[in-house]
Design an enzyme around this catalytic site. Structure first.
Site, PDB file in Angstrom:
ATOM      1  N   LYS A 213       0.890  -1.516   0.275  1.00 33.92           N
ATOM      2  CA  LYS A 213       0.370   0.272  -0.073  1.00 33.92           C
ATOM      3  C   LYS A 213       0.833   1.590   0.250  1.00 33.92           C
ATOM      4  CE  LYS A 213      -3.387   0.398   2.494  1.00 33.92           C
ATOM      5  NZ  LYS A 213      -4.505   0.468   3.803  1.00 33.92           N
ATOM      6  N   GLU A 219      10.745  -6.260   3.824  1.00 33.92           N
ATOM      7  CA  GLU A 219       9.867  -6.944   3.051  1.00 33.92           C
ATOM      8  C   GLU A 219       9.380  -7.546   1.899  1.00 33.92           C
ATOM      9  OE1 GLU A 219       8.864  -8.414   7.613  1.00 33.92           O
ATOM     10  OE2 GLU A 219       8.388  -6.753   6.330  1.00 33.92           O
ATOM     11  N   GLY A 273      -5.138  -4.257   5.161  1.00 30.03           N
ATOM     12  CA  GLY A 273      -4.415  -6.317   4.916  1.00 30.03           C
ATOM     13  C   GLY A 273      -5.325  -7.794   4.642  1.00 30.03           C
ATOM     14  N   ARG A 274      -5.080  -8.205   5.412  1.00 29.75           N
ATOM     15  CA  ARG A 274      -5.926  -9.312   5.571  1.00 29.75           C
ATOM     16  C   ARG A 274      -7.121  -9.412   4.901  1.00 29.75           C
ATOM     17  NH1 ARG A 274      -5.641  -6.789  10.433  1.00 29.75           N
ATOM     18  NH2 ARG A 274      -6.971  -6.513  11.813  1.00 29.75           N
ATOM     19  N   GLU A 360      -4.696 -12.155  14.051  1.00 24.42           N
ATOM     20  CA  GLU A 360      -4.075 -10.555  14.338  1.00 24.42           C
ATOM     21  C   GLU A 360      -5.606  -9.595  14.418  1.00 24.42           C
ATOM     22  OE1 GLU A 360      -1.262  -9.356  11.165  1.00 24.42           O
ATOM     23  OE2 GLU A 360      -2.899  -8.517   9.990  1.00 24.42           O
ATOM     24  N   HIS A 391      -3.774 -37.994  10.532  1.00 26.27           N
ATOM     25  CA  HIS A 391      -2.436 -38.764  10.900  1.00 26.27           C
ATOM     26  C   HIS A 391      -1.215 -38.045  11.453  1.00 26.27           C
ATOM     27  CE1 HIS A 391      -3.592 -42.708   9.008  1.00 26.27           C
ATOM     28  NE2 HIS A 391      -4.213 -41.459   7.816  1.00 26.27           N
ATOM     29  N   LYS A 516       8.853  -4.626  14.304  1.00 25.02           N
ATOM     30  CA  LYS A 516       9.359  -3.715  13.375  1.00 25.02           C
ATOM     31  C   LYS A 516      10.227  -2.308  13.612  1.00 25.02           C
ATOM     32  CE  LYS A 516       5.562  -4.568   9.825  1.00 25.02           C
ATOM     33  NZ  LYS A 516       4.372  -3.271   9.038  1.00 25.02           N
TER      34      LYS A 516
END
Length: 586
Positions: A213, A219, A273-274, A360, A391, A516
């Protein structure tokens, strides 16, 4: 309810707390024998069936949960969200991911402006651009069609689109439109993720979508610079404009990076964002892979749940029911976790996406007014597709801690297989487990039953299952783009319902920021130590010790710059011998 009142101070909350004694006297074996109760705990909508009869709840519990919803002003909060009010109060923003999939003629206001035309302007731009790339009208620097896409983003700019992509890869209709194309997602700043993403790709046939954005996410931007170098070294710096596009609102930084601002696709502050998979964040890379018409069906599926969530009465409202039951499990029964168990390999990335959306959003310790909460919020989400999970961690779910489970089944397989001579089809074999596991959790197995089976006496404690372990089952008719959109929206709104009941802000994420800022200090120290030989200082003893070990010369490769190994003739040959790779300079 006054804004300063915590939900736990209301009569509805206290009533549910008192009601716990009644529930503790029950067992799901007995609750499941009440056919009327079970029948009333099933909800159908648009071909899907929700069965929540295996929850540790009576009809009285459900009615008390509706009272809790009323005390929390749930209906009003839902309407405030859809009306574009700034319910994300700590960031002073609207929360309007529902506008991202609204029909073209819908009216959804934010600050007095209908945002739907803006959404469709971007969608139309994505449709036009993706069709040009897919048809070969838009080509790379050497005149070749761009068949491969690498989307760079992290968190919400990665997990949601990856979930949808993984779900559509084996859908026959979507797969038909994706033939001959590849879509990859680069998220981790770890150079291993870079190496994996460019393995087998060629710059001249690759389009890179940078999703940020602000165009400042550390990153994402380092990964973007790394792939820019990969493209530039092979094709020259001028090729970047042909091979890189952006999803961003910061056109100044986009242009400075070398991407044509005309090839930037916008989204807005009212998109968290999510919650952004239905924006250009997801729609652009997915349209490049599958075509816009497939992605539009995904948006329509999400929109169908938005309308259902907004208008259906609570007793028939799937996201509301799921949200209320989660509050019951977490805040009253004290179960801290939830397992998401889709019986479809196509949904293997669903749990990781919901992990982020849920944890979050609702991992908060204070109310929306900043008051510390005397009760726990949020839950620990995890999951794997069935039957793989059976399993793995189902042992704990059956005989260890009690973890409420969401079983998600698909009636019609994307890839049906029936082998001649087999008793059932492969999908029937899978779904046999989908139907059996919830009952196994609910009923368990008693020592008396084991004795009747003549089980060895010393093994009876080990083979006893307590049962009374809650779950719910959601059966979808099939898994196409439309149903994937529905599933996404159900969980998005379920998580919002939980936050609305708890009285927290599900739409900020300040917890992401502290790590951060501390990383910035470490980054400066690493640079000072590497470049100028400065000693490690101003950190605690533990961090100082670890940093000194990390900085030891034997671990350092020398110049940290990157070279790109380009095979001779690679940029022009039709079938390059080997794709270029990024190698550290030693």
């Amino acid at each position: 309810m006054a804004s300063s009142t915590l939900i736990c101070d209301t009569e509805a909350w206290k009533d549910l707390k008192d009601h716990l004694d009644d529930i503790k006297k029950t067992h799901l074996r007995d609750l499941m024998s009440d056919t009327g109760r079970c029948q009333s705990m099933m909800v159908e909508f648009d071909g899907m069936l929700l069965d929540y009869s295996r929850q540790r709840a009576t009809l009285d519990t459900i009615n008390k949960l509706y009272k809790l919803a009323e005390a929390a002003s749930l209906k009003e909060k839902i309407h405030r969200m859809f009306n574009g009010e700034r319910i994300n109060s700590t960031e002073n923003r609207s929360v309007l991911h529902v506008a991202l999939r609204a029909s073209r003629d819908a009216v959804i206001q934010s600050d007095g402006k209908n945002v739907v035309p803006d959404v469709w302007n971007v969608l139309d731009k994505i449709k036009e651009f993706s069709e040009r790339v897919r048809s070969g009208a838009w080509v790379g620097a050497t005149g070749k069609a761009l068949k491969d896409v690498v989307a760079i983003g992290i968190g919400g700019s990665f997990l949601g689109p990856l979930f949808v992509h993984t779900a559509l890869q084996t859908d026959p209709e979507a797969a038909k439109w994706a033939k001959g194309r590849q879509l990859r997602f680069l998220a981790n700043v770890d150079p291993i993720d870079v190496a994996r993403n460019i393995t087998g790709l060629y710059p001249e046939t690759t389009l890179v979508v940078v999703v940020s954005k602000t165009f400042t996410t550390a990153e994402t931007m380092l990964n973007a610079r790394t792939l820019r170098e990969w493209i530039s070294a092979a094709l020259g710096p001028s090729a970047v404009a042909k091979h890189m596009v952006a999803v961003s609102t910061n056109l100044t930084l986009v242009e400075k990076f070398g991407i044509d601002p005309n090839n930037a696709f916008a989204f807005w502050d009212w998109v968290g964002g999510r919650y952004s998979v239905c924006s250009a964040v997801g729609v652009l890379p997915l349209s490049l892979q599958y075509g816009f018409s497939v992605v539009e069906k995904f948006l329509k599926g999400a929109s169908s749940i938005d309308q259902h969530f907004y208008s259906a009465p609570f007793e028939k409202n799937i996201p509301v029911l799921l949200g209320l039951l989660s509050v019951w499990n977490v805040s009253f029964l004290g179960y801290p976790a939830r397992a998401i168990l889709p019986y479809s390999q196509a949904l293997e990335k669903f749990a990781p996406h919901i992990q982020q959306v849920s944890m979050e959003s609702n991992g908060k310790g204070v109310s929306i007014d900043g008051v510390p909460l005397p009760f726990e919020t949020g839950e620990i989400d995890f999951g794997e597709p069935g039957t793989n999970g059976q399993h793995s961690f189902y042992q704990l779910i059956h005989q260890g801690r009690v973890i409420p489970c969401d079983f998600i089944g698909i009636a019609k397989s994307q890839q049906p297989v029936y082998l001649k001579g087999e008793v059932v089809s492969n999908h029937d074999e899978l779904m046999s487990n989908f139907f059996a596991q919830p009952d196994a959790l609910a009923y368990g197995k008693t020592p008396e039953e084991l004795q009747k089976e003549n089980v060895n006496q010393n093994l009876i404690p080990h083979k006893t299952f307590s049962g009374n372990r809650p779950s719910l089952s959601l059966l979808l008719p099939q898994l196409n783009a439309y149903n994937v959109g529905q599933l996404l929206a159900i969980y998005e709104h379920r998580i919002a319902v939980q936050g609305f009941i708890w009285g927290i802000n599900s739409f900020d994420q300040w917890g992401v920021e502290l790590g951060k800022s501390l990383a910035t200090r470490v980054r400066k120290q690493l640079h000072a130590s590497r470049a100028k030989g400065e000693p490690v200082e101003s950190f605690n003893f533990s961090t100082t010790t670890m940093l000194k070990r990390y900085l030891e010369p034997k671990y350092f490769l020398g110049d940290a710059s990157v070279v790109v190994d380009i095979r001779e003739g690679q940029a022009t040959s039709d079938v390059p011998a080997d794709p270029p790779t990024l190698l550290p300079q030693i």
